[in-house]
Write a protein that holds these residues in place. Structure first.
Motif, short mmCIF file in Angstrom:
data_model
loop_
_atom_site.label_atom_id
_atom_site.label_comp_id
_atom_site.label_asym_id
_atom_site.label_seq_id
_atom_site.Cartn_x
_atom_site.Cartn_y
_atom_site.Cartn_z
N GLY A 159 0.78 -1.22 0.00
CA GLY A 159 0.00 0.00 0.00
C GLY A 159 0.82 1.27 0.00
O GLY A 159 0.27 2.37 0.11
N SER A 160 2.15 1.19 -0.11
CA SER A 160 2.98 2.38 -0.04
C SER A 160 3.33 2.93 -1.41
O SER A 160 4.29 3.65 -1.57
CB SER A 160 4.27 2.05 0.72
N GLU A 161 2.53 2.59 -2.43
CA GLU A 161 2.86 2.99 -3.78
C GLU A 161 2.76 4.49 -3.98
O GLU A 161 1.98 5.17 -3.33
CB GLU A 161 1.94 2.29 -4.80
N VAL A 162 3.54 4.99 -4.92
CA VAL A 162 3.45 6.39 -5.29
C VAL A 162 2.14 6.60 -6.03
O VAL A 162 1.68 5.76 -6.79
CB VAL A 162 4.65 6.77 -6.19
N THR A 163 1.49 7.75 -5.78
CA THR A 163 0.22 8.04 -6.42
C THR A 163 0.33 7.89 -7.94
O THR A 163 1.22 8.45 -8.56
CB THR A 163 -0.24 9.46 -6.07
N GLY A 164 -0.60 7.15 -8.52
CA GLY A 164 -0.61 6.98 -9.97
C GLY A 164 0.23 5.82 -10.47
O GLY A 164 0.14 5.46 -11.63
N GLN A 165 1.04 5.24 -9.60
CA GLN A 165 1.88 4.12 -10.01
C GLN A 165 1.08 2.82 -10.06
O GLN A 165 0.20 2.59 -9.23
CB GLN A 165 3.04 3.94 -9.04
N ILE A 166 1.38 1.99 -11.04
CA ILE A 166 0.82 0.63 -11.11
C ILE A 166 1.92 -0.31 -10.65
O ILE A 166 2.97 -0.42 -11.29
CB ILE A 166 0.36 0.27 -12.53
N ARG A 167 1.69 -0.99 -9.55
CA ARG A 167 2.70 -1.87 -8.96
C ARG A 167 2.50 -3.28 -9.49
O ARG A 167 1.47 -3.89 -9.30
CB ARG A 167 2.59 -1.83 -7.44
N VAL A 168 3.53 -3.79 -10.17
CA VAL A 168 3.45 -5.07 -10.88
C VAL A 168 4.36 -6.10 -10.22
O VAL A 168 5.49 -5.78 -9.82
CB VAL A 168 3.83 -4.89 -12.36
N PHE A 169 3.87 -7.33 -10.15
CA PHE A 169 4.67 -8.46 -9.65
C PHE A 169 4.78 -9.50 -10.76
O PHE A 169 3.78 -9.80 -11.42
CB PHE A 169 4.02 -9.07 -8.41
N LEU A 170 5.97 -10.06 -10.97
CA LEU A 170 6.22 -11.02 -12.04
C LEU A 170 6.34 -12.43 -11.48
O LEU A 170 7.10 -12.66 -10.53
CB LEU A 170 7.51 -10.68 -12.79
N VAL A 171 5.63 -13.38 -12.09
CA VAL A 171 5.74 -14.79 -11.70
C VAL A 171 6.08 -15.60 -12.94
O VAL A 171 5.26 -15.74 -13.85
CB VAL A 171 4.43 -15.31 -11.07
N ASP A 172 7.29 -16.15 -12.98
CA ASP A 172 7.74 -16.97 -14.10
C ASP A 172 8.96 -17.74 -13.63
O ASP A 172 9.79 -17.19 -12.89
CB ASP A 172 8.10 -16.10 -15.31
N ASP A 173 9.08 -19.00 -14.04
CA ASP A 173 10.21 -19.79 -13.56
C ASP A 173 11.48 -19.59 -14.37
O ASP A 173 12.49 -20.24 -14.10
CB ASP A 173 9.84 -21.29 -13.49
N HIS A 174 11.47 -18.69 -15.34
CA HIS A 174 12.67 -18.39 -16.11
C HIS A 174 13.18 -17.00 -15.75
O HIS A 174 12.55 -15.98 -16.09
CB HIS A 174 12.39 -18.47 -17.62
N GLY A 175 14.31 -16.96 -15.08
CA GLY A 175 14.86 -15.70 -14.61
C GLY A 175 15.18 -14.71 -15.71
O GLY A 175 14.94 -13.51 -15.57
N LEU A 176 15.70 -15.21 -16.83
CA LEU A 176 16.04 -14.32 -17.93
C LEU A 176 14.78 -13.67 -18.52
O LEU A 176 14.80 -12.50 -18.91
CB LEU A 176 16.81 -15.07 -19.02
N PHE A 177 13.72 -14.45 -18.58
CA PHE A 177 12.47 -13.88 -19.10
C PHE A 177 11.95 -12.81 -18.15
O PHE A 177 11.51 -11.73 -18.59
CB PHE A 177 11.42 -14.97 -19.28
N ARG A 178 11.99 -13.07 -16.84
CA ARG A 178 11.54 -12.06 -15.88
C ARG A 178 12.35 -10.78 -16.02
O ARG A 178 11.81 -9.67 -15.98
CB ARG A 178 11.66 -12.59 -14.45
N ALA A 179 13.65 -10.93 -16.20
CA ALA A 179 14.51 -9.76 -16.34
C ALA A 179 14.14 -8.95 -17.58
O ALA A 179 14.11 -7.71 -17.56
CB ALA A 179 15.97 -10.19 -16.41
N GLY A 180 13.82 -9.65 -18.66
CA GLY A 180 13.44 -8.97 -19.89
C GLY A 180 12.12 -8.23 -19.74
O GLY A 180 11.97 -7.09 -20.21
N VAL A 181 11.15 -8.87 -19.08
CA VAL A 181 9.86 -8.23 -18.87
C VAL A 181 10.02 -7.01 -17.98
O VAL A 181 9.45 -5.94 -18.24
CB VAL A 181 8.85 -9.22 -18.25
N ARG A 182 10.81 -7.15 -16.91
CA ARG A 182 11.04 -6.01 -16.02
C ARG A 182 11.64 -4.83 -16.78
O ARG A 182 11.20 -3.68 -16.62
CB ARG A 182 11.98 -6.43 -14.87
N ALA A 183 12.63 -5.13 -17.61
CA ALA A 183 13.28 -4.06 -18.38
C ALA A 183 12.30 -3.37 -19.32
O ALA A 183 12.30 -2.14 -19.45
CB ALA A 183 14.46 -4.63 -19.16
#
Length: 230
Positions: free
Chosen positions: A10-34
């Motif tokens: 609940g500490s998000e900055v106003t207007g920010q969409i806080r996203v969580f990534l779930v995937d068992d491939h670390g490289l894919f998660r890194a790419g999505v985050r970027a």
């Protein structure tokens, strides 16, 4: 391995969409985050996980706005994450992000509570827009999946009534063929109605027989009638 920020729920900055990534491939998660964080000031990735247990624990703690959820993981996948979290976290929105476009995968996670389903062929800008849309309350699907999902969950002829996993296994075209077959159409007539070849009709019928584990068109007709496809 779970990666989370130190910010409390609940500490998000106003207007920010806080996203969580779930995937068992670390490289894919890194790419999505970027992709999500590149030139997108209103989206921030607050954490990520590579397994169901890690995801459940971290999402409970962080309570993100949107969870991007892989469908297949070694310990249960997206449907299991939804089963554990959806009832207790109704304000968290889940968007399936998968390499699979198989009917059974789509139906499983949508019925479990996902707000949409996009495939991993999606571009970074399209994914960002999908995140914004599900956060605002829209349902989002990759174009090739949208019509299929509407068919499955609608009341149109040939659509699967909720809770029938056997019908969920049939494609839209297989249901079209089955409906005409159950009405007594010959293969040639079905081909003419659907603008396909007789050989294609035969292929669809064989597929339906295999999926339903029935032996002939008469059993199929009775099966279709029982499910109000006729």
């Amino acid at each position: 391995m779970t990666d989370t920020t130190d910010e409390a729920p609940g500490s998000e900055v106003t207007g920010q969409i806080r996203v969580f990534l779930v995937d068992d491939h670390g490289l894919f998660r890194a790419g999505v985050r970027a992709e999500l964080e590149r030139f997108v000031p209103d989206v921030t990735v607050v954490g990520e996980a590579g397994s169901v247990d890690e995801a459940v624990a971290a999402i409970r703690h962080l309570r993100p706005d949107v969870v991007l959820l892989d469908v297949h993981m070694p310990d249960g996948g997206g449907a299991e994450v939804l089963r554990q979290l959806r009832p207790e976290l109704p304000d968290v929105v889940f968007l399936a992000l998968s390499v699979s476009d198989a009917a059974e995968d789509v139906i499983a996670v949508i019925r479990a509570g996902a707000r949409g389903y996009v495939t991993k062929t999606i571009s970074g800008s399209e994914l960002t827009e999908a995140v914004r849309r599900v956060k605002s309350g829209d349902a989002v699907f990759s174009p090739r999946l949208a019509g299929f999902v509407l068919d499955v969950f609608s009341d149109r002829p040939g659509a699967a009534p909720p809770g029938d996993p056997e019908l969920d296994l049939l494609t839209r075209r297989e249901r079209d063929v089955l409906r005409l077959l159950a009405r007594g159409y010959a293969y040639k007539e079905i081909a003419g109605e659907l603008f396909i070849s007789v050989k294609t009709v035969e292929t669809h019928v064989s597929s339906v027989l295999r999926k339903t584990q029935l032996s002939n068109r008469y059993e199929l007709s009775r099966w279709a009638s029982d499910r109000r496809l006729v």
